[in-house]
Motif scaffolding. Structure first.
Motif, PDB file in Angstrom:
ATOM      1  N   GLY A 138       0.802  -1.209   0.000  1.00  0.00           N
ATOM      2  CA  GLY A 138       0.000   0.000   0.000  1.00  0.00           C
ATOM      3  C   GLY A 138       0.836   1.260   0.000  1.00  0.00           C
ATOM      4  N   GLN A 139       2.134   1.115  -0.199  1.00  0.00           N
ATOM      5  CA  GLN A 139       3.024   2.261  -0.250  1.00  0.00           C
ATOM      6  C   GLN A 139       3.501   2.411  -1.682  1.00  0.00           C
ATOM      7  OE1 GLN A 139       6.198   1.546   2.476  1.00  0.00           O
ATOM      8  NE2 GLN A 139       4.831   1.055   4.144  1.00  0.00           N
ATOM      9  N   ARG A 140       3.996   3.569  -2.004  1.00  0.00           N
ATOM     10  CA  ARG A 140       4.502   3.777  -3.356  1.00  0.00           C
ATOM     11  C   ARG A 140       5.603   4.826  -3.319  1.00  0.00           C
ATOM     12  NH1 ARG A 140       3.001   1.558  -8.009  1.00  0.00           N
ATOM     13  NH2 ARG A 140       3.273   2.809  -9.853  1.00  0.00           N
ATOM     14  N   LEU A 141       6.693   4.517  -3.984  1.00  0.00           N
ATOM     15  CA  LEU A 141       7.771   5.489  -4.096  1.00  0.00           C
ATOM     16  C   LEU A 141       7.423   6.492  -5.183  1.00  0.00           C
ATOM     17  CD1 LEU A 141      10.844   3.092  -3.969  1.00  0.00           C
ATOM     18  CD2 LEU A 141       9.929   4.484  -2.138  1.00  0.00           C
ATOM     19  N   HIS A 142       7.693   7.743  -4.928  1.00  0.00           N
ATOM     20  CA  HIS A 142       7.372   8.768  -5.912  1.00  0.00           C
ATOM     21  C   HIS A 142       8.613   9.559  -6.310  1.00  0.00           C
ATOM     22  CE1 HIS A 142       3.057   8.189  -5.809  1.00  0.00           C
ATOM     23  NE2 HIS A 142       3.144   8.104  -4.493  1.00  0.00           N
ATOM     24  N   PHE A 143       9.741   8.872  -6.410  1.00  0.00           N
ATOM     25  CA  PHE A 143      10.949   9.549  -6.857  1.00  0.00           C
ATOM     26  C   PHE A 143      10.737  10.107  -8.253  1.00  0.00           C
ATOM     27  CE2 PHE A 143      12.815   6.285  -3.984  1.00  0.00           C
ATOM     28  CZ  PHE A 143      13.251   7.169  -3.017  1.00  0.00           C
ATOM     29  N   THR A 144      10.098   9.330  -9.057  1.00  0.00           N
ATOM     30  CA  THR A 144       9.823   9.726 -10.426  1.00  0.00           C
ATOM     31  C   THR A 144       8.743   8.810 -10.963  1.00  0.00           C
ATOM     32  OG1 THR A 144      10.814  10.142 -12.587  1.00  0.00           O
ATOM     33  CG2 THR A 144      11.596   8.214 -11.429  1.00  0.00           C
ATOM     34  N   ARG A 145       8.049   9.244 -11.930  1.00  0.00           N
ATOM     35  CA  ARG A 145       7.071   8.384 -12.596  1.00  0.00           C
ATOM     36  C   ARG A 145       7.764   7.817 -13.825  1.00  0.00           C
ATOM     37  NH1 ARG A 145       2.778   8.202  -9.444  1.00  0.00           N
ATOM     38  NH2 ARG A 145       2.120  10.157  -8.561  1.00  0.00           N
ATOM     39  N   LEU A 146       7.975   6.532 -13.814  1.00  0.00           N
ATOM     40  CA  LEU A 146       8.704   5.901 -14.901  1.00  0.00           C
ATOM     41  C   LEU A 146       7.764   5.581 -16.055  1.00  0.00           C
ATOM     42  CD1 LEU A 146      10.900   3.348 -12.952  1.00  0.00           C
ATOM     43  CD2 LEU A 146      11.576   5.559 -13.850  1.00  0.00           C
ATOM     44  N   PRO A 147       8.102   6.027 -17.238  1.00  0.00           N
ATOM     45  CA  PRO A 147       7.312   5.612 -18.400  1.00  0.00           C
ATOM     46  C   PRO A 147       7.425   4.104 -18.593  1.00  0.00           C
ATOM     47  CG  PRO A 147       8.829   7.407 -18.955  1.00  0.00           C
ATOM     48  CD  PRO A 147       9.178   6.939 -17.574  1.00  0.00           C
ATOM     49  N   VAL A 148       6.375   3.493 -19.085  1.00  0.00           N
ATOM     50  CA  VAL A 148       6.362   2.041 -19.298  1.00  0.00           C
ATOM     51  C   VAL A 148       7.540   1.613 -20.162  1.00  0.00           C
ATOM     52  CG1 VAL A 148       5.051   0.143 -20.316  1.00  0.00           C
ATOM     53  CG2 VAL A 148       3.879   1.885 -18.967  1.00  0.00           C
ATOM     54  N   SER A 149       7.858   2.386 -21.184  1.00  0.00           N
ATOM     55  CA  SER A 149       8.965   2.013 -22.071  1.00  0.00           C
ATOM     56  C   SER A 149      10.296   1.993 -21.315  1.00  0.00           C
ATOM     57  CB  SER A 149       9.044   2.959 -23.263  1.00  0.00           C
ATOM     58  OG  SER A 149       9.262   4.284 -22.817  1.00  0.00           O
ATOM     59  N   LEU A 150      10.514   2.946 -20.429  1.00  0.00           N
ATOM     60  CA  LEU A 150      11.748   2.984 -19.644  1.00  0.00           C
ATOM     61  C   LEU A 150      11.775   1.817 -18.658  1.00  0.00           C
ATOM     62  CD1 LEU A 150      14.406   4.253 -18.849  1.00  0.00           C
ATOM     63  CD2 LEU A 150      13.149   5.790 -17.345  1.00  0.00           C
ATOM     64  N   ASN A 151      10.667   1.565 -18.003  1.00  0.00           N
ATOM     65  CA  ASN A 151      10.576   0.447 -17.074  1.00  0.00           C
ATOM     66  C   ASN A 151      10.923  -0.857 -17.795  1.00  0.00           C
ATOM     67  OD1 ASN A 151       9.963  -1.061 -14.765  1.00  0.00           O
ATOM     68  ND2 ASN A 151       7.839  -1.277 -15.379  1.00  0.00           N
ATOM     69  N   SER A 152      10.343  -1.071 -18.952  1.00  0.00           N
ATOM     70  CA  SER A 152      10.602  -2.292 -19.719  1.00  0.00           C
ATOM     71  C   SER A 152      12.062  -2.403 -20.128  1.00  0.00           C
ATOM     72  CB  SER A 152       9.714  -2.333 -20.963  1.00  0.00           C
ATOM     73  OG  SER A 152       8.368  -2.377 -20.584  1.00  0.00           O
ATOM     74  N   SER A 153      12.658  -1.294 -20.544  1.00  0.00           N
ATOM     75  CA  SER A 153      14.053  -1.343 -20.983  1.00  0.00           C
ATOM     76  C   SER A 153      14.991  -1.622 -19.810  1.00  0.00           C
ATOM     77  CB  SER A 153      14.447  -0.059 -21.711  1.00  0.00           C
ATOM     78  OG  SER A 153      14.399   1.046 -20.834  1.00  0.00           O
ATOM     79  N   VAL A 154      14.664  -1.097 -18.627  1.00  0.00           N
ATOM     80  CA  VAL A 154      15.498  -1.353 -17.449  1.00  0.00           C
ATOM     81  C   VAL A 154      15.412  -2.828 -17.056  1.00  0.00           C
ATOM     82  CG1 VAL A 154      15.742  -0.900 -14.972  1.00  0.00           C
ATOM     83  CG2 VAL A 154      15.429   1.002 -16.564  1.00  0.00           C
ATOM     84  N   VAL A 155      14.199  -3.364 -17.024  1.00  0.00           N
ATOM     85  CA  VAL A 155      14.030  -4.770 -16.663  1.00  0.00           C
ATOM     86  C   VAL A 155      14.713  -5.673 -17.686  1.00  0.00           C
ATOM     87  CG1 VAL A 155      12.342  -6.609 -16.309  1.00  0.00           C
ATOM     88  CG2 VAL A 155      11.946  -4.347 -15.333  1.00  0.00           C
ATOM     89  N   GLN A 156      14.678  -5.291 -18.942  1.00  0.00           N
ATOM     90  CA  GLN A 156      15.359  -6.080 -19.978  1.00  0.00           C
ATOM     91  C   GLN A 156      16.877  -6.002 -19.812  1.00  0.00           C
ATOM     92  OE1 GLN A 156      14.401  -4.935 -23.999  1.00  0.00           O
ATOM     93  NE2 GLN A 156      15.404  -6.718 -24.872  1.00  0.00           N
TER      94      GLN A 156
END
Length: 99
Positions: free
Chosen positions: A21-39
């Motif tokens: 129920g918590q969420r970090l708000h350092f930045t809102r990551l675009p889905v494309s960036l999230n996917s590229s980081v995980v890849q």
């Protein structure tokens, strides 16, 4: 701007903490960036325990720095002999404040 590895940690923690129920708000990551980081930085099959072990390895030599933050939880989980020594509620109750 943080490096890709910083985004990877933020992405991972964001996903883990969302379940609480918590969420970090350092930045809102675009889905494309999230996917590229995980890849670029694939998660291990034991990622949750691996990240906790990495946190522990980084702080086990300085346990007194964990008071007042979540690192105390990591040490308590990994080290059966760890005792924080301080409790925030006790610090307040035993302070010089009146009332």
């Amino acid at each position: 701007m943080p490096r890709a590895t910083s985004y990877g940690v933020i992405t991972s923690l964001n996903r883990i903490l969302t379940g609480y129920g918590q969420r970090l708000h350092f930045t809102r990551l675009p889905v494309s960036l999230n996917s590229s980081v995980v890849q670029a930085f694939p998660r291990t099959s034991n990622f949750k325990e691996d990240i906790l072990q990495a946190f522990y390895d980084g702080i086990k030599h300085k346990p007194k720095t964990t008071f007042g933050n979540v690192k105390a939880d990591v040490l308590a989980d990994k080290d059966p002999h760890f005792q924080c020594g301080n409790n925030f509620c006790n610090v307040i109750r035993n302070s010089f404040w009146h009332g």
